[in-house]
Each structure stands twice: as structure tokens, then as C-alpha cells.
Design an enzyme around this catalytic site. Structure first.
Site, PDB file in Angstrom:
ATOM      1  N   GLY A   1      23.538 -29.126  14.640  1.00 23.74           N
ATOM      2  CA  GLY A   1      23.038 -30.158  13.736  1.00 23.74           C
ATOM      3  C   GLY A   1      23.703 -30.013  12.379  1.00 23.74           C
ATOM      4  O   GLY A   1      24.728 -29.354  12.241  1.00 23.74           O
ATOM      5  N   LEU A   2      23.091 -30.608  11.370  1.00 17.85           N
ATOM      6  CA  LEU A   2      23.702 -30.558  10.043  1.00 17.85           C
ATOM      7  C   LEU A   2      23.960 -29.125   9.606  1.00 17.85           C
ATOM      8  O   LEU A   2      25.044 -28.787   9.138  1.00 17.85           O
ATOM      9  CB  LEU A   2      22.790 -31.236   9.028  1.00 17.85           C
TER      10      LEU A   2
ATOM     11  N   ARG B   1       4.565 -37.753   2.280  1.00 20.96           N
ATOM     12  CA  ARG B   1       4.237 -38.044   3.671  1.00 20.96           C
ATOM     13  C   ARG B   1       2.866 -37.550   4.089  1.00 20.96           C
ATOM     14  O   ARG B   1       2.128 -38.248   4.784  1.00 20.96           O
ATOM     15  CB  ARG B   1       5.294 -37.393   4.568  1.00 20.96           C
TER      16      ARG B   1
ATOM     17  N   HIS C   1       6.681 -34.746  13.124  1.00 18.33           N
ATOM     18  CA  HIS C   1       8.039 -35.103  12.788  1.00 18.33           C
ATOM     19  C   HIS C   1       8.910 -33.903  12.436  1.00 18.33           C
ATOM     20  O   HIS C   1      10.081 -33.830  12.785  1.00 18.33           O
ATOM     21  CB  HIS C   1       7.985 -36.079  11.596  1.00 18.33           C
TER      22      HIS C   1
ATOM     23  N   ARG D   1       7.448 -31.343   3.400  1.00 22.11           N
ATOM     24  CA  ARG D   1       8.810 -31.679   3.012  1.00 22.11           C
ATOM     25  C   ARG D   1       8.854 -33.101   2.485  1.00 22.11           C
ATOM     26  O   ARG D   1       8.249 -33.998   3.054  1.00 22.11           O
ATOM     27  CB  ARG D   1       9.757 -31.544   4.197  1.00 22.11           C
TER      28      ARG D   1
END
Lengths: 247, 207, 645
Positions: free
Chosen positions: C43-44, C338, C409, C443
Site C-alpha cells: 500500500g502507500l 468522523r 473503516h 483519525r
């Protein structure tokens, strides 16, 4: 709804494959196509039958991993989607659905519906990048990119590398895939420096790997889940011809 | 493919122009003059070989490409819809091969007779008379074959015109639809234009 | 119980990274060629780390379970990436990004790490542009920004709704360049199943080739885990189907501490669940909250009629709509963080105001924005998201309001790492979502991409050098050493053990069961009672798993059922640790909401006196895990109750 699934089964790369039919019932129209295969697989495992192997991961249409040729179309009978975004409401009760793997020489079958798309990685390894070492970049706003170029580049960069273009093309040509990367980078000022080397290297690799030649049928564009335009192929041809002529 | 193709596209324009001269006057004198000029002038004698080479290259390359493209899909699909593409684009080799078969007939009908017999030089027949002689009611099958071939040629051209620009990289999102339109128009003009001639002479003889 | 040392440099928070970079030990280019680094995950974080390390001249081996590194789930991130560029002249700065991130994380992140993250954020944008990431631009050619939840400035860079994809492809392109240069070797379709530890240091991995079933052994002077989060413990989440916590879990079992496992982010804007066959949930980018307004009916009767399908949302008059976020949080409105938005949606739905047939959905309405900006502008901003919504739900969001509901998530918890991103096992590093360090208990949007790339491009290349500078005398080790053989045997034995069960139910059956328990008892609102219940129920499912699992086929071929079984076995242990951690943390903070601990108006109530620490758990064989604490000292930021009103 009740359906019959006609699925390509092939135990391994070397094994001989054949179609098998499986009835499946009580499928909700809101169910996604891959969830329908999940249901089938759960049933197969309970019946002691090896479940159907298929590639999938993000299930939201962006990773490019899913890859089924459904009723004669890559990613099935809907436009601008990947198989994981296909929903059963596109089918009718009593339908027989034929599910095949991508068919192309450079995409050999690994098992059942899974093919090896490593060829795409190999093409990109031969030039699908901008040579910029980490830490050496100027300020991001030092490079002005007009909105139009940035948008066009983004259009091409949206490619998810699923291989539907190769699967749809009667020649198994990878031109749309290659041209999307070429366009993405060639349209940006940062990418222009090595545009000529990139075009030549990537085209040479594509040919070496056994993809067919482009005869401009447009099937790739018609089936591309991300709506990548064949005008990118024209740009690739232009970049390639210029690179060869100016050498 | 694209370069030889575009060259042949130009050739077809010239050919059609000359052929349509058969309709200009009843005795075909304009056509005869031009045809005679085409047959005897030095540039055309050279171009005739270039044209031949163009055809041969086009066909050779088409064969190579088709073989390569077929090899790229060793296992075929069970069900295939050809996606949303034109019949022309999917069947270029078939339409091309048919046109080639027609070409052989066409060369036997005219080219051979003009170049390798004394028919014209001896004054037995004028070029005009040779052209019209094929399209007589007793040879109706020639007319039919010619017209079918022209339709297939049209289908072949319908795809090939825009496709050659695409291959040469002379295309983009805004020009693609325009070139497609011009290509279709060109294909219709060629197919209809050539077909008019047998139809005209056939009708003329019948009525 | 022990206390952990974060190894953060001395000095003011704004000087620590500069000081570290100037004083850390280096490895010279000739020695770099002699050092091998294993990176797990593409991934990143993983791809950027491998590319950056390859550029420096190390020998890198990188592994992923997908067919290509480009498929890693970072690709699905939509909204954007934060950076403190202040291109919009709206008062942004490194300090403000640092402050917002600490505050957004509800004061449970480490100051030194977060400040470093904010410092390198600008470099990420520069480097991404240089590698060809087509960020959105305005007509003059300059970069455009959008605003995101949890901040009052526009600092988010974006590439339509596909920012994660474009950033990942940028890192993937750089990775490809290094593969071509032969500094990086790529191993795709590999499941990493164990970490090999030799003389107390991480020295390699055991991987299974997913195509052939072969068990492979790979040596590295250091091992970096960039394996993402463990949100799939809940079965239904926005993670990819293959996303798993297994590598991190094996690292935990080999001695790496697992920090704050209970910190899970429930994202407020996901497409609601629609059936029990559902395999995953789809996220609608948080960026939608920029222009969309969230509401439920004011009157319970209207809600009831919506639930029965008698009326449509668009038929409810403006005055009868309750824009509850704007009502409760006038300052931030629809752009609250969030965790706050998710809990508010749950609160309304629990009160009976849900708007779909399950009563578990709220509206996200664009009619105002379409009237104000025109359909074309909305389409340019969110076209792909709207299309995605329409394909799934079969409703046109330009005409009827979208329906959304929170879903799992992201996991803020992860392997405990120090300032060097090293776990408690020397030589074992964790980066990106796999570690715990930067997001505290919640986050902020557009911060995950920032952290992944910061760790990979700009932090690990320095900190790993500091570690490897002491390893230049270590020769490459044979993978036939007893430690490798033993680890390989352990992996094979476990596979045999899974096969030997020969029960009746496929792995997914147990995964779904676990997911239900997790969502029910360790979900958005947690109580002492619910957590105890989870700790009681999970071992039962685990027992059932180990006595009734069924795997078809055999281990020497491509076998997705075997892959799943291994991952579910680990989730069944990890889920329990999450519940234990949540039970231990008797406070509400960020995404962790203990219903016993809330303010009068229902906000999360922290207990800084007793819980201002990182809870890092140590694995104990056949015993309860041991808790270690890393006290969180706030020198720069004052701890206050978060307030978005």
C-alpha cells in the site's frame, strides 16, 4: 431469482478446463454479482466441492482485481463498472449466465476464473514512471499545470489495470492500458522529459509479451470500466512515432 | 497498414473519378481520352508499380497482423458479444479478403485484357467499350459480383479511414467523431459511386 | 506491567525531527548494497518505503497477497491528503496541522510523532507531484484544495474522488522503477505467515506462495510491516476482502506489543447494509460532507413512513427536516470529525428516526448544493461517487437524497512503535495503518494517506538507517538455520491442523459470527457489560472454529478457503484483545465510546488522569495478555475537552 451458472473450471494452469453448470436459487436482485458467487461457493464447500476460484479484493470498483467475462462481456452486462459493482438486478429469473476467465495468451489461467496479469506489471516496470528520487522534488506549485492538461491526465490515470481492454479486444491488444499510462505521464510537464524513451520501451515490452496489435475496433473503450478513451491510443501512436522518427 | 491503406484510399478516389467519366457522354470519348492518357503516360506507368507494391504490402501486413492477433488469443470465448463495435472493425480481414478475390476477377476482366492482349492497341475495342461490355444483361453475374464487392469494399473503408488516422496518431477526442463521419461518408461515396456504373449500363441495355 | 520508552529525541517538539535527522547514524552506499530489507504490504506505506529504500541502494524484497502491488487497499481512499502548505492563505501551518491531528485524535497520540508527520506533510505533496500524481488544479495551473472534517482550513489535496488511487499509483510507479533497477524484488500472491526472529532480532519471514502453496523462507536484516489495519475483524467493513490482521498478529505473538487495539474508526458516510449476503460495505468519501447536508425527519411519523417505503425523502418539507449535525455543532456543522458524526447518526437511528427499511440510515442531501452550484459542478466534484452509489443502490443521488450509515473503516490501533517506527522486537518496523502512532483515538479525514506516505517516503528511510548502521557487520544468514526451519515447520503444522479439523462450516461462517459479536458488543457504543459479553462469546466461536471448520481442496494449490481460514483464526484472537483493551479503557475518547463515560449532552468524556497513556499489550502463551503503558505527555498541546460546537 433462480439462475443457472455455467462456469469455466480449470484446476490449475496446466490442467485442461471445461464448463460446469451449477443451479442457484433465491438470489436477491440487490445482491452483487460477486456476492452471488460467494453464496454459490459457500454451498459448494458444504457439498464438498472445490469452490470457484476468482480474483476480487476491494469490491468497490477501484482495485482492478476482479475480472470475469460474463455473458460475452468483460465485467458483465452493464456499462462503466467492474464485476464487483455488477448487481443481479441486471439479470432475469431463469437466466443462464456464462462466466469465463479473461482470454489472452499473455494472461494464462491460474485456476478457474483467475488469470495471471503480471504482464501488465512488467510493461509498467519498463518505463511507466517518472524518474524522480524521493527528496529531490521542487515545491509542488513550482510546476504549473493548466487545469485542462491536469484533467486529461487524470482521465487517463484513472485506469485500474483490470485488463478488461485486453479481454474485450478480439486481438488481445493491450494498447488501451499502455496508452493510458503513456498519456497520464506525457500530458504532465514532469513526465515529458522521458516521454520518448518511455513510449518506445513500453511498446517494445508489450509486443514482446505477446499482446496482439491494435486494429482500432474500439471494443476496449466500450468495455473499460473507467471510460478510458481510445484517443489515448492515438496519443500513444503519436508519441511512439515521434520517438522513432526523431531518434 | 495505415500508410498503405491511405495510399489505396487516394488511389480509389482517382479510380472512381476516371470511372465516373464513363457516364459523361454516350460514346465514352472523354473516358477514352483520360483512360488512354492514364495508360500511356510515364508517371502512371511508374505509379502502377507503386500501386501494385502498395496492394501487396497492405495484404502481406494484414496477414501478418491477423496471424499475430489470432495467436494472442489461443483459447476462444464460449460466448462473445463483440462489445459495442462495428461489424466493419471486427471483420476487416474477411472484407479485405473478399475485395482481394474481386480484385483478381477485376484484373482478369480489364487489366489483363488491356495490358497483355492487343484488344485496345489493335483498335478492336475502345476502353469505354471494354468497360461497358462486362455490364451487359447476358453477363448479369458480373454486375452482381461487382456490386456485392463494392458494398464489402465500402464496409472495409468505413472502418479503415478513421482507423488509419488513429494509427498515425492524428486523432483526439474531438476529431474522432469527425473522422468517423468523414470515413463513413467516403465509404458510401466509393461504394455507391462504383456501383452506379454497372447499374447504369445494365439499365441502359435493358431499357 | 512495564513502562515503554518512545525514544523521542529531547528538545522542543518542533526541533525533534531536525535533531534526529542531523544526528542519526547513517549507512554508507557501499554497505547499503550488503543489507537486505523485507517489506510486507504494497500500500502507500509499503510501496513508498520500498521505493525510497531501493533508491538509496538497499536490497529490498516486497510482498503482497494480491496479484499486483497496485491493488493494495490504499487504492480505495477517495477524499484526499492533508498537508500544511497554506496555499489557500487561510492561516494553516505545520503547527496547526499538528494541533488539529492531536485534537482530532482526542489527545491519545504521541506529540513527537504527530509533529513530525505535520512537518513532512509538505514534502509528500512535492514528491507526489514530481512523480506524476495529477492532483486537481485551478485554471491558473496551481494546486486546488478542499476542506475536510476536523479542521477549519482547506488543506486537503485531491485527485477527484480517487486520491488514494493516484497516490498509490505514484508510489507503485516509483516501486516499478526500482524493480527495473533491480534494487527491489517483487513477490506478489504471497501470504506472509510468520516472522523469523534470530537472537532477538527480526531476520526474516515465512511466506506461502498462494498459487503453488509452496512455503518460502526469506531473510532480511530488518523486516518492515506495512500490512494495513484489522477492520475486517468486524467481517463487514469498508476494507478490501483480503485485508487482514494476520501479519501484525503473528508479530504480536513473536513479542511485538499491540497498542490500543480497541481504537476503531467507524466512518459516518457508508452505504447502508442491505442484506445478509452482504460481503462488504462501500464508503462514500467524507468529502461529500463538504457539500452534502445530513438530516433525518423531525417527526417520528415521517420516519416511520420512510421506513415503510410510503414516502420518499424528497417529499418531506424543509421545515420538517432535522439537520442534526448543524443543530448540535454549529461551528463545524456537517464537518465534525468522523467519530462525532457517526455517533450522532447512531443516536438518531436508535431514537427511531432512521430513514430506510432497516431504520439504520440517515440522509445525505445534495439538493442545496445542486441549487447553489449547479449539477455540473457537483458532478465534477463527486461524479464517480454518485455513479458508484447509483450502481449499488439503484437510486439517482442527484434526485433523491443519498442514504448513509456508519461502518467500520480504519483502525487507529496497531503494533506499538517507538519514534523510530520500530516495534518492541528489534529490527521489526511497522508503518502506515499497521502501527498505532499518529492518529490517537480517532483519525481525521485525509490523514491516513498522509501518514502512510510520510512513514514510507520520509521517515522510515532515516530511522531504519539508524538501526541498520549497527548491522553492517551482520552477514546474510542462511534460510536453512534452525530458526527458519522451526518457523517454517510451525507454519506447516498450523496449515495441517486447520485441514485436520474436517468439520462442516466454511471459514466465512465463523467470520460472520465473529463480526456480529464485534459489531454488537465492541461496536460504536461499548459498555462494561457488552465487552465482558464479547470476551465470553469470542472464545466460544474460536472453539467452534477449531472443531467445526471445513476446508476443501489441498494446501499445495491455489486455495482461497485455506487463506481465509488462516486469517479468520487470527481475527478470532485479535477480536478478543480488542474487547479486552476496550474494557480496560474506562473512558470515552475518539472512536472508543464507553457509554458509561459521556458528558451530559452525550459527548465522549475522557479521563486524562487515569487513561492518558498508550495501552500496549504483550502476548503471553496460554495466559491473559499483559498490559504495558506508554504515558502520553503533552508539552505543547493543552488537554481540553474536544469541542466542535
Amino acid at each position: 431469482m433462480d439462475l443457472t451458472l455455467k462456469i469455466w473450471r480449470q484446476a490449475s494452469a496446466k490442467a485442461k478446463g471445461k464448463f460446469e453448470s451449477y443451479p442457484i436459487s433465491n438470489i436477491s436482485a440487490d445482491c452483487s454479482f460477486l456476492e452471488m458467487i460467494d453464496i454459490l461457493n459457500e454451498k459448494l464447500v458444504r457439498d464438498n466441492i472445490d469452490p470457484v476460484a476468482f480474483d476480487h479484493d476491494c469490491r468497490e470498483g477501484i482495485c482492478g482485481m476482479c475480472s470475469l467475462y460474463v455473458n460475452g462481456r468483460p465485467h458483465g452486462p452493464d456499462d462503466d463498472i467492474t464485476t464487483c459493482q455488477l448487481h443481479m438486478r441486471k439479470f432475469k429469473n431463469g437466466d443462464t449466465i456464462t462466466i469465463e476467465p479473461w482470454r489472452a495468451g499473455p494472461f494464462p489461467v491460474i485456476k478457474d476464473l483467475i488469470v495471471d496479469r503480471n504482464a501488465f506489471d512488467k510493461i509498467l516496470q519498463d518505463g511507466g514512471f517518472i524518474s524522480a528520487n524521493t527528496g529531490s522534488a521542487p515545491d509542488a506549485n513550482a510546476i504549473l499545470i493548466p487545469n485542462r492538461e491536469a484533467e486529461q491526465s487524470m482521465d487517463a490515470a484513472a485506469c485500474i489495470g483490470c485488463g478488461a481492454c485486453v479481454a474485450a479486444c478480439k486481438n488481445s491488444s493491450a494498447m488501451l492500458f499502455v496508452s493510458a499510462k503513456i498519456s497520464h505521464l506525457a500530458l504532465l510537464p514532469q513526465g515529458k522529459a522521458e516521454a520518448a524513451i518511455r513510449a518506445k520501451a513500453m511498446v517494445a515490452k508489450m509486443d514482446e509479451l505477446g499482446f496482439g496489435g491494435c486494429t482500432n475496433t474500439g471494443a476496449c473503450e466500450a468495455e473499460c470500466p473507467k471510460d478510458i478513451s481510445i484517443s489515448n491510443i492515438a496519443r500513444l501512436n503519436r508519441e511512439f512515432l515521434c520517438a522513432v522518427i526523431l531518434e | 497498414m495505415s500508410l498503405t491503406g491511405l495510399f489505396l484510399v487516394v488511389f480509389l478516389c482517382v479510380h472512381l473519378f476516371v470511372n465516373l467519366l464513363t457516364l459523361v457522354d454516350a460514346d465514352g470519348s472523354t473516358f477514352n481520352t483520360v483512360a488512354h492518357f492514364m495508360g500511356t503516360n510515364i508517371i502512371m506507368s511508374v505509379m502502377q508499380w507503386v500501386l501494385g507494391a502498395g496492394f501487396i504490402l497492405h495484404m502481406l501486413w494484414a496477414t501478418v497482423l491477423t496471424l499475430k492477433n489470432r495467436a494472442a488469443r489461443p483459447v476462444k470465448y464460449e460466448v462473445s458479444t463483440n462489445s459495442d463495435t462495428s461489424w466493419s472493425s471486427q471483420n476487416m480481414f474477411i472484407s479485405g479478403a473478399t475485395v482481394l478475390a474481386f480484385l483478381v476477377l477485376h484484373l482478369v476482366n480489364y487489366f489483363y485484357k488491356i495490358k497483355f492482349t492487343e484488344l485496345i492497341e489493335s483498335g478492336q475495342m475502345s476502353e469505354f467499350e471494354l468497360v461497358t461490355s462486362i455490364f451487359q444483361p447476358q453477363y448479369w453475374y458480373f454486375s452482381v459480383i461487382y456490386i456485392i464487392s463494392f458494398i464489402l469494399l465500402g464496409l472495409h473503408l468505413n472502418h479503415s479511414f478513421q482507423s488509419s488516422f488513429q494509427t498515425l496518431g492524428l486523432n483526439n477526442t474531438s476529431w474522432l467523431p469527425r473522422l468517423k463521419f468523414i470515413g463513413t461518408l467516403y465509404a458510401i461515396v466509393i461504394a455507391v459511386g462504383f456501383s452506379i456504373i454497372p447499374i447504369f449500363f445494365l439499365m441502359k441495355a435493358l431499357l | 506491567m512495564g513502562t515503554l520508552n518512545s525514544r523521542s529525541p529531547e528538545g522542543h517538539v518542533s526541533q525533534q525531527w531536525t535533531k534526529f535527522k542531523s544526528t542519526c547514524h547513517l549507512v554508507n552506499p557501499a554497505n547499503k548494497r550488503k543489507l537486505d530489507i523485507i517489506v510486507v504490504g504494497t500500500g502507500l506505506a509499503g510501496a513508498s518505503a520500498a521505493a525510497a529504500l531501493g533508491e538509496q541502494g538497499y536490497n529490498v524484497k516486497i510482498f503482497c497477497y494480491q496479484d499486483s502491488p497496485r491493488r493494495a487497499h490504499s487504492i480505495a481512499a477517495q477524499g484526499g491528503i492533508n498537508a500544511a502548505k497554506n496555499y489557500q492563505n487561510d492561516g494553516d501551518s505545520v503547527y496547526r496541522l499538528f494541533y488539529d491531528t492531536i485534537k482530532g485524535g482526542d489527545y491519545r497520540a504521541r506529540e513527537s510523532n504527530v509533529h513530525r508527520l505535520a512537518e513532512v506533510s509538505n514534502l509528500i505533496i512535492d514528491h507526489s507531484v514530481a512523480t506524476g500524481v495529477p492532483f486537481a488544479r485551478d485554471y491558473g495551473g496551481l494546486l486546488d484544495n478542499r476542506s475536510f472534517g476536523g479542521s477549519q482550513v482547506s488543506r486537503t489535496f485531491y485527485a477527484r474522488g480517487q486520491t488514494g488511487q493516484q497516490l498509490l499509483l505514484g508510489a507503485y510507479n516509483s516501486l516499478n522503477r526500482q524493480i527495473k533497477n533491480k534494487t527491489v524484488e517483487m513477490f506478489s500472491r504471497r501470504d506472509v505467515l510468520d516472522i523469523v526472529i534470530i537472537d532477538g532480532k527480526a531476520r526474516g519471514i515465512i511466506a506461502r506462495n498462494l498459487v503453488t502453496g509452496e512455503i518460502e523462507k526469506h531473510f532480511g536484516h530488518a523486516v518492515c510491516l506495512a500490512t494495513g489495519g484489522y477492520g475486517n475483524t468486524y467481517f463487514l467493513s469498508t476494507n478490501a476482502m483480503g485485508s487482514n490482521g494476520s501479519v501484525a498478529w503473528q508479530a504480536y505473538k513473536k513479542g511485538a506489543f499491540f497498542a490500543n487495539p480497541c481504537f476503531t474508526q467507524i466512518h459516518p458516510t457508508c452505504i447502508p447494509v442491505h442484506g445478509d449476503y452482504q460481503s462488504k460495505l462501500t464508503l462514500m468519501s467524507e468529502s461529500l460532507r463538504n457539500d452534502g447536508r445530513i438530516w433525518v425527519p423531525k417527526k417520528i411519523e415521517d420516519a416511520k413512513r420512510l421506513q415503510k417505503g410510503e414516502i420518499k425523502g424528497s417529499q418531506i418539507p424543509e421545515d420538517d427536516r432535522d439537520y442534526y449535525l448543524e443543530r448540535r455543532y454549529p461551528a463545524f456543522g456537517n464537518l465534525v470529525p468522523r467519530d462525532v458524526a457517526s455517533r450522532a447518526a447512531k443516536e438518531r437511528c436508535d431514537a427511531g428516526f432512521g430513514v430506510n427499511n432497516t431504520g439504520l440510515a440517515v440522509f445525505l442531501d445534495f439538493s442545496d448544493a445542486i441549487n447553489r452550484l449547479g449539477k455540473a459542478t457537483i458532478e465534477a466534484r463527486y461524479g464517480n461517487l454518485f455513479q458508484m452509489y447509483e450502481k449499488i443502490v439503484d437510486e439517482n443521488p442527484y434526485e433523491t437524497p443519498m442514504m448513509i450509515y456508519p461502518a467500520v473503516h480504519y483502525t487507529m490501533g496497531g503494533l506499538w512503535v517507538d519514534y523510530h517506527l520500530m516495534t518492541t522486537v528489534p529490527g521489526l518496523f511497522a508503518l502506515g495503518e499497521a502501527n498505532f502512532s499518529d492518529h490517537g483515538a480517532n483519525r481525521l479525514g485525509a490523514s491516513a494517506l498522509m501518514q502512510g506516505l510520510a512513514d514510507g517516503y520520509f521517515i522510515l528511510p532515516y530511522t531504519i538507517g539508524d538501526f541498520l548502521s549497527k548491522e553492517i557487520g551482520t552477514k546474510r544468514m542462511s534460510t536453512e538455520s534452525p530458526e527458519f526451519i522451526e518457523a517454517e515447520k510451525k507454519v506447516s503444522d498450523r496449515i495441517q491442523k486447520l485441514y485436520a479439523i474436517k468439520g462442516n462450516e466454511p471459514a466465512d461462517y465463523f467470520h460472520k459470527k465473529l463480526g456480529q459479536v464485534m459489531w454488537e458488543y465492541v461496536g460504536m457504543g461499548r459498555t462494561e457489560e457488552s465487552l465482558k459479553k464479547a470476551i465470553e462469546l469470542i472464545p466460544k466461536i474460536r472453539e467452534e472454529f477449531w472443531s467445526n471448520l471445513k476446508i476443501t481442496g489441498n494446501p499445495t494449490e491455489y486455495n482461497p478457503e485455506l487463506e481465509k481460514a488462516g486469517r479468520v483464526a487470527d481475527f478470532l484472537e485479535l477480536g478478543e484483545l480488542m474487547a479486552r483493551d476496550a474494557l480496560n479503557r474506562r473512558e470515552s475518547c475518539g472512536g472508543h465510546f464507553r457509554e458509561e463515560m459521556q458528558t451530559e449532552d452525550g459527548e465522549a468524556k475522557r479521563d486524562d488522569e487515569n487513561f492518558a497513556y498508550v495501552a500496549a499489550w504483550e502476548h503471553k502463551e496460554n495466559a491473559v495478555p499483559e498490559l504495558h503503558k506508554e504515558p502520553l505527555e503533552y508539552k505543547e498541546v493543552k488537554l481540553v475537552q474536544r469541542n466542535y460546537k
